[in-house]
Design a protein around this motif. Structure first.
Motif, mmCIF file in Angstrom:
data_model
loop_
_atom_site.group_PDB
_atom_site.id
_atom_site.type_symbol
_atom_site.label_atom_id
_atom_site.label_comp_id
_atom_site.label_asym_id
_atom_site.label_seq_id
_atom_site.Cartn_x
_atom_site.Cartn_y
_atom_site.Cartn_z
ATOM 1 N N LEU A 36 0.869 -1.166 0.000
ATOM 2 C CA LEU A 36 0.000 0.000 0.000
ATOM 3 C C LEU A 36 0.908 1.218 0.000
ATOM 4 O O LEU A 36 1.907 1.253 0.726
ATOM 5 C CB LEU A 36 -0.916 0.019 1.231
ATOM 6 N N ILE A 37 0.584 2.226 -0.820
ATOM 7 C CA ILE A 37 1.378 3.439 -0.919
ATOM 8 C C ILE A 37 0.518 4.644 -0.558
ATOM 9 O O ILE A 37 -0.625 4.749 -1.011
ATOM 10 C CB ILE A 37 1.960 3.622 -2.341
ATOM 11 N N ALA A 38 1.098 5.534 0.244
ATOM 12 C CA ALA A 38 0.447 6.793 0.613
ATOM 13 C C ALA A 38 1.426 7.929 0.341
ATOM 14 O O ALA A 38 2.636 7.714 0.237
ATOM 15 C CB ALA A 38 0.049 6.784 2.083
ATOM 16 N N SER A 64 0.239 5.202 9.673
ATOM 17 C CA SER A 64 -1.051 5.281 8.974
ATOM 18 C C SER A 64 -1.105 4.311 7.804
ATOM 19 O O SER A 64 -2.052 3.535 7.661
ATOM 20 C CB SER A 64 -1.296 6.712 8.477
ATOM 21 N N VAL A 65 -0.086 4.335 6.943
ATOM 22 C CA VAL A 65 -0.107 3.464 5.765
ATOM 23 C C VAL A 65 0.043 1.998 6.175
ATOM 24 O O VAL A 65 -0.614 1.121 5.613
ATOM 25 C CB VAL A 65 0.937 3.892 4.705
ATOM 26 N N GLY A 66 0.880 1.723 7.167
ATOM 27 C CA GLY A 66 1.056 0.342 7.608
ATOM 28 C C GLY A 66 -0.193 -0.228 8.253
ATOM 29 O O GLY A 66 -0.577 -1.381 7.988
ATOM 30 N N PHE A 100 6.557 9.762 0.015
ATOM 31 C CA PHE A 100 5.731 8.594 -0.290
ATOM 32 C C PHE A 100 6.114 7.471 0.660
ATOM 33 O O PHE A 100 7.296 7.228 0.892
ATOM 34 C CB PHE A 100 5.952 8.155 -1.741
ATOM 35 N N ALA A 101 5.107 6.796 1.194
ATOM 36 C CA ALA A 101 5.325 5.675 2.105
ATOM 37 C C ALA A 101 4.827 4.404 1.420
ATOM 38 O O ALA A 101 3.653 4.310 1.066
ATOM 39 C CB ALA A 101 4.570 5.891 3.406
ATOM 40 N N LEU A 115 5.433 -5.048 9.089
ATOM 41 C CA LEU A 115 5.534 -4.319 7.822
ATOM 42 C C LEU A 115 6.821 -3.520 7.752
ATOM 43 O O LEU A 115 7.273 -2.955 8.748
ATOM 44 C CB LEU A 115 4.348 -3.364 7.662
ATOM 45 N N ASP A 116 7.380 -3.482 6.555
ATOM 46 C CA ASP A 116 8.506 -2.637 6.214
ATOM 47 C C ASP A 116 7.933 -1.443 5.468
ATOM 48 O O ASP A 116 7.186 -1.619 4.500
ATOM 49 C CB ASP A 116 9.471 -3.417 5.318
ATOM 50 N N ILE A 117 8.255 -0.242 5.924
ATOM 51 C CA ILE A 117 7.704 0.964 5.297
ATOM 52 C C ILE A 117 8.868 1.853 4.876
ATOM 53 O O ILE A 117 9.640 2.319 5.718
ATOM 54 C CB ILE A 117 6.753 1.706 6.254
ATOM 55 N N ARG A 118 9.001 2.036 3.587
ATOM 56 C CA ARG A 118 10.064 2.858 3.015
ATOM 57 C C ARG A 118 9.477 4.220 2.668
ATOM 58 O O ARG A 118 8.492 4.301 1.927
ATOM 59 C CB ARG A 118 10.639 2.221 1.747
ATOM 60 N N ILE A 119 10.087 5.264 3.209
ATOM 61 C CA ILE A 119 9.652 6.636 2.936
ATOM 62 C C ILE A 119 10.651 7.234 1.941
ATOM 63 O O ILE A 119 11.860 7.264 2.217
ATOM 64 C CB ILE A 119 9.627 7.502 4.221
#
Length: 140
Positions: A36-38, A64-66, A100-101, A115-119
């Motif tokens: 999912l991308i935000a 939020s995105v995770g 972008f996340a 979850l891995d979240i790349r900004i």
């Protein structure tokens, strides 16, 4: 009936009304089978006093995105999702534009998810790396 991508994104963004996500102008923009991308604008509303992106705003975007990713990949009719731990490594500063996340799963368990979240910024430079653990709890 299966919802299409546009409908799901519309529902997610509608759920942000009158929340921190609306305050920070966070918008869900894309998703697939395992991501999912935000996006969020970087401006004075999310700056530290010295004019760069505040790490707390970055973490709010990541959580939020995770959390939304865990929500849509679990059965939202049967479960609600809560974040239980988040960590962040901030690697680069940014003053303006969008970040972008991209949330992807490292683990999709029945109860807990990791979850891995790349900004990243608009030029795809890595700004922060976050890890989020969520829990799916049954609705009563």
């Amino acid at each position: 009936m299966q919802l299409n991508k546009k409908d799901v994104l519309e529902q997610l963004n509608k759920a942000c009304k009158n929340t921190l996500m609306e305050t920070l102008n966070i918008e869900m923009i894309d998703f697939g089978d395992d991501f999912l991308i935000a996006k969020m604008p970087v401006n004075s509303r999310v700056h530290q006093p010295d004019g760069v992106l505040h790490g707390g705003a970055t973490v709010a975007l990541a959580e939020s995105v995770g959390s939304f990713a865990s929500h849509i990949f679990n059965d939202p009719e049967k479960f609600f999702v809560r974040g239980i731990e988040i960590s962040a490594n901030h690697l680069k500063s940014i003053r303006e534009g969008y970040i972008f996340a991209n949330a992807t799963f490292l683990h999709k368990g029945r109860t807990t998810q990791l979850l891995d979240i790349r900004i990243t910024d608009e030029a795809d430079n890595l700004i922060s790396i976050c890890k989020l653990t969520t829990i799916a709890l049954p609705k009563k």
